[in-house]
Write an enzyme that holds these catalytic residues in place. Structure first.
Site, PDB file in Angstrom:
ATOM      1  N   TYR A  22       0.837  -1.194   0.000  1.00 44.57           N
ATOM      2  CA  TYR A  22       0.000   0.000   0.000  1.00 44.57           C
ATOM      3  C   TYR A  22       0.874   1.247   0.000  1.00 44.57           C
ATOM      4  O   TYR A  22       1.816   1.336   0.792  1.00 44.57           O
ATOM      5  CB  TYR A  22      -0.823   0.110   1.284  1.00 44.57           C
ATOM      6  CG  TYR A  22      -1.582  -1.089   1.722  1.00 44.57           C
ATOM      7  CD1 TYR A  22      -2.964  -1.128   1.599  1.00 44.57           C
ATOM      8  CD2 TYR A  22      -0.953  -2.173   2.328  1.00 44.57           C
ATOM      9  CE1 TYR A  22      -3.686  -2.222   2.043  1.00 44.57           C
ATOM     10  CE2 TYR A  22      -1.664  -3.267   2.772  1.00 44.57           C
ATOM     11  CZ  TYR A  22      -3.032  -3.292   2.627  1.00 44.57           C
ATOM     12  OH  TYR A  22      -3.748  -4.359   3.064  1.00 44.57           O
TER      13      TYR A  22
ATOM     14  N   ASP B   5     -11.975  -6.408  13.444  1.00 46.02           N
ATOM     15  CA  ASP B   5     -12.851  -6.315  12.279  1.00 46.02           C
ATOM     16  C   ASP B   5     -14.243  -6.890  12.561  1.00 46.02           C
ATOM     17  O   ASP B   5     -15.220  -6.445  11.964  1.00 46.02           O
ATOM     18  CB  ASP B   5     -12.224  -7.003  11.070  1.00 46.02           C
ATOM     19  CG  ASP B   5     -11.087  -6.189  10.471  1.00 46.02           C
ATOM     20  OD1 ASP B   5     -10.895  -5.017  10.861  1.00 46.02           O
ATOM     21  OD2 ASP B   5     -10.380  -6.721   9.600  1.00 46.02           O
TER      22      ASP B   5
END
Length: 176
Positions: free
Chosen positions: A132, A168
């Site tokens: 990323y 999450d």
């Protein structure tokens, strides 16, 4: 490189244009001038990678709130993923829409995700690495997320989820 718009406002696929020879190939993965021509973020002070050992691992859906909202340029450098982005910008013409993209070391495609999107992915094989470029430093107090199985989006993940973080699993639904 080719910068190709997606149906989601401001999101792009970045296709490499490799120059091949007897050694293999060479390709640009980022160019400030090309990104500027398309109005995309050009500064990426944070570069990160993730590694997932198991097929079916799910990461996301993550975002950062203002003033630390982040644009990302995502590339799968080993293996393959199904990458999903969700437009959570209330003033966007594609608000609440999502799209999926297969990114792999074989296809070399990259995904440009503008500020104001939630992002996540599922690994399609074992031993996956994702790189990323991120436009803003990570600020934990501004981190947010949406559950990957939120019925507001009904994302069709291709595999059963075998690994997902506790964090999450605790994200609220989008409407919360």
């Amino acid at each position: 490189m080719q910068i190709i718009p997606t149906p989601l406002h401001g999101a792009y696929i970045v296709e490499l244009e490799p120059a091949h020879d007897n050694r293999g190939f060479f390709a640009r993965t980022f160019c400030m001038d090309a990104f500027a021509e398309h109005g995309l973020e050009q500064q990426y002070p944070q570069h990160s990678i993730s590694f997932s050992a198991r097929r079916g691992t799910l990461r996301g859906l993550h975002f950062q709130r203002e003033p630390y909202s982040e644009a990302k340029l995502i590339r799968c450098t080993s293996g393959s993923i199904l990458d999903v982005i969700v437009d959570i910008r209330r003033d966007s013409p594609s608000f609440r829409r999502w799209q999926k993209f297969e990114l792999s070391s074989a296809n070399g495609s990259q995904l440009y995700v503008p500020k104001g999107f939630a992002h996540g992915f599922q690994t399609l094989c074992d031993d996956v690495e994702v790189s990323y470029l991120i436009s803003t430093r990570y600020e934990p107090a501004f981190a947010g997320g949406i559950r990957y199985d939120d019925p507001a989006f009904d994302i069709d993940w291709p595999l059963p989820v075998v690994e997902v973080s506790e964090r999450d699993l605790r994200w609220p639904g989008f409407s919360e």
